[in-house]
Design a protein around this motif. Structure first.
Motif, PDB file in Angstrom:
ATOM      1  N   GLN A 265       0.869  -1.137  -0.023  1.00  0.00           N
ATOM      2  CA  GLN A 265       0.043  -0.045  -0.064  1.00  0.00           C
ATOM      3  C   GLN A 265       0.960   1.319  -0.002  1.00  0.00           C
ATOM      4  OE1 GLN A 265      -3.188   0.253  -0.345  1.00  0.00           O
ATOM      5  NE2 GLN A 265      -4.017  -1.921   0.132  1.00  0.00           N
ATOM      6  N   ILE A 268       0.149   4.798   4.465  1.00  0.00           N
ATOM      7  CA  ILE A 268      -1.363   4.791   4.592  1.00  0.00           C
ATOM      8  C   ILE A 268      -1.512   6.220   5.576  1.00  0.00           C
ATOM      9  CG2 ILE A 268      -3.211   3.545   5.730  1.00  0.00           C
ATOM     10  CD1 ILE A 268      -1.896   1.010   4.913  1.00  0.00           C
ATOM     11  N   VAL A 282      -9.424   5.788   3.924  1.00  0.00           N
ATOM     12  CA  VAL A 282      -9.212   4.802   4.931  1.00  0.00           C
ATOM     13  C   VAL A 282     -10.713   4.721   5.482  1.00  0.00           C
ATOM     14  CG1 VAL A 282      -6.810   4.955   5.352  1.00  0.00           C
ATOM     15  CG2 VAL A 282      -8.514   5.815   7.053  1.00  0.00           C
ATOM     16  N   VAL A 291      -8.360   0.320   3.008  1.00  0.00           N
ATOM     17  CA  VAL A 291      -7.604   1.236   2.412  1.00  0.00           C
ATOM     18  C   VAL A 291      -7.946   1.284   0.818  1.00  0.00           C
ATOM     19  CG1 VAL A 291      -5.435   2.253   1.724  1.00  0.00           C
ATOM     20  CG2 VAL A 291      -5.800   1.117   3.992  1.00  0.00           C
ATOM     21  N   SER A 293      -6.212   3.573  -2.267  1.00  0.00           N
ATOM     22  CA  SER A 293      -5.145   4.507  -2.420  1.00  0.00           C
ATOM     23  C   SER A 293      -4.734   4.287  -3.871  1.00  0.00           C
ATOM     24  CB  SER A 293      -4.324   4.117  -1.386  1.00  0.00           C
ATOM     25  OG  SER A 293      -2.962   4.523  -1.724  1.00  0.00           O
ATOM     26  N   THR A 314      -6.171  -4.391   4.805  1.00  0.00           N
ATOM     27  CA  THR A 314      -4.854  -4.501   5.078  1.00  0.00           C
ATOM     28  C   THR A 314      -4.186  -5.640   6.003  1.00  0.00           C
ATOM     29  OG1 THR A 314      -4.597  -3.092   7.272  1.00  0.00           O
ATOM     30  CG2 THR A 314      -4.586  -2.265   5.160  1.00  0.00           C
TER      31      THR A 314
END
Length: 434
Positions: A265, A268, A282, A291, A293, A314
């Motif tokens: 990721q 974060i 989030v 998440v 992104s 995650t």
């Protein structure tokens, strides 16, 4: 680099700028020239595995591969299953950064745009064999400003671990993107890192390394007085408040930037003050962190083929407070079943790190015929066992207290400096010495 367009030939694509920084003894123009020599010898758009012992050479080989639109795997010979990692990455070219350059193919650079894969990182390997990921240039270019740490022209950034760890590679490229000079250690050494802080103003490391670095500085007032650090950037694991207090006491005025993220990721959330604030979208559902992104990876490579990520979870448990800040509680599966009770290992580790003399600690399970597992604490440092037991009695529920204690000079670790939990679990199960 222009989104969707072709970058200028004098701009290194993954940096989004010309290289002006000094790395070791090499100037920016010298590094750029070396990167171009590498790029001219690579088939455009290929996958490249880069090995070698010289981290500066590995860096300009990496930058050269990116110029040629290649995706690079920075090989770590200590991976527990290197052949399996290479089977997943399926590199077309093997580059030894220590060897003489190969034949000039006349490749014209730069190749590709922000969607081009530039990097094949691996997951940390703390709980098993590393997985191979595919990352685009754009996902990392957008990560640099997300950290929220502008660098000053006079900064010198210390990278005290191997570039095969995405955490250290990110720190190195962030420095070059910000125009700062760079010092590469290649392999972690607390004493070497402490000496390097006499010139370095910024350092990237994981909490266990920060603890070891502070231990050296705390025991050497003269060296501590020469320390030039103004910023410590810490990632890779949750940083205990006691460690932050040690930093503030040992190096008053040194700024701490903590970030939470992963190889998959990227960034974060980042903590610049008391709050860990998300830098991407989030949410928390049922205690699990979700998440979404544009900094994320494209997927995993399995036997050379891309397998897109199947979820936005995650794997961590978290709480999001009304002000938007996050509290990361740890891995959802990081529990030990002992005597029909589930014990969260990271909570126990956090308590034990409060004891004086503990540099780091891993809580793991030792198989037991009656209880299923015994909670075992493997402690790195010189803490006294009576102090550890007394602290556990004061702070932990009886079911959470370790029943077995082991002390070691150094925990087994991954290349990034994180405890190698899979290795520790295997040795506990087999009875092999830690």
């Amino acid at each position: 680099m222009r989104r969707g367009g072709r970058p200028r030939a004098d701009v290194l694509p993954i940096l989004g700028r010309e290289l002006t920084s000094r790395v070791g003894d090499l100037t920016g123009p010298e590094l750029t020239s070396a990167a171009h020599r590498v790029a001219r010898r690579l088939p455009p758009g290929s996958r490249v595995a880069i090995s070698g012992s010289d981290e500066t050479a590995r860096l300009f080989h990496f930058l050269g591969a990116d110029l040629a639109g290649c995706a690079s795997l920075l090989v770590d010979p200590d991976w527990p299953d290197l052949d399996a990692v290479l089977d997943d990455a399926r590199p077309d070219v093997f580059l030894d950064a220590d060897a003489p350059p190969g034949e000039d193919l006349g490749t014209e650079v730069p190749v590709g745009d922000e969607s081009t894969w530039f990097y094949l990182p691996t997951s940390s390997g703390t709980t098993g064999r590393p997985k191979v990921l595919a990352r685009s240039r754009g996902s990392w270019l957008r990560s640099f400003p997300a950290l929220g740490l502008p660098l000053e022209p006079a900064d010198r950034v210390l990278i005290p671990g191997p570039l095969s760890s995405s955490l250290f590679l990110f720190g190195a490229l962030h420095a070059l993107n910000g125009g700062a000079d760079l010092r590469l250690l290649g392999r972690w050494s607390a004493s070497a890192a402490a000496e390097a802080t006499c010139e370095a103003t910024v350092v990237h490391l994981v909490p266990a390394q920060l603890s070891a670095l502070l231990a050296v500085l705390e025991h050497d007032p003269l060296l501590r007085s020469r320390c030039a650090l103004r910023v410590v950037v810490c990632g890779g694991a949750k940083l205990d408040p006691a460690l932050a207090e040690r930093l503030a006491k040992a190096l008053p005025g040194c700024r701490l930037v903590e970030y939470y993220g992963s190889a998959e990721q990227s960034l974060i959330a980042v903590r610049h003050d008391e709050r860990l604030m998300p830098v991407v979208d989030v949410g928390v559902l049922g205690g699990r962190l979700l998440v979404r992104s544009d900094l994320a990876f494209d997927g995993y490579l399995k036997h050379g083929e891309l397998v897109p990520a199947s979820t936005d979870w995650t794997g961590d448990q978290a709480v999001q407070h009304p002000d938007g800040s996050l509290e990361i509680l740890g891995r959802a599966g990081a529990v030990i079943d002992t005597g029909a009770r589930l014990v969260a290992v990271e909570a126990v580790e956090s308590v034990l790190r409060e004891v004086e003399g503990v540099l780091d600690v891993v809580v793991a399970a030792t198989p037991h015929p009656r209880f299923g597992s015994l909670i075992t604490a493997i402690v790195e440092g010189d803490a006294r066992l009576p102090d550890l037991r007394a602290h556990a009695r004061r702070k932990l529920h009886p079911a959470e207290r370790p029943r077995r204690w082991l002390t070691v000079r150094a925990l087994p670790r991954t290349a990034s400096g994180k405890p190698a939990r899979a290795v520790i679990a295997e040795r506990l199960s087999s009875g092999e010495q830690l």
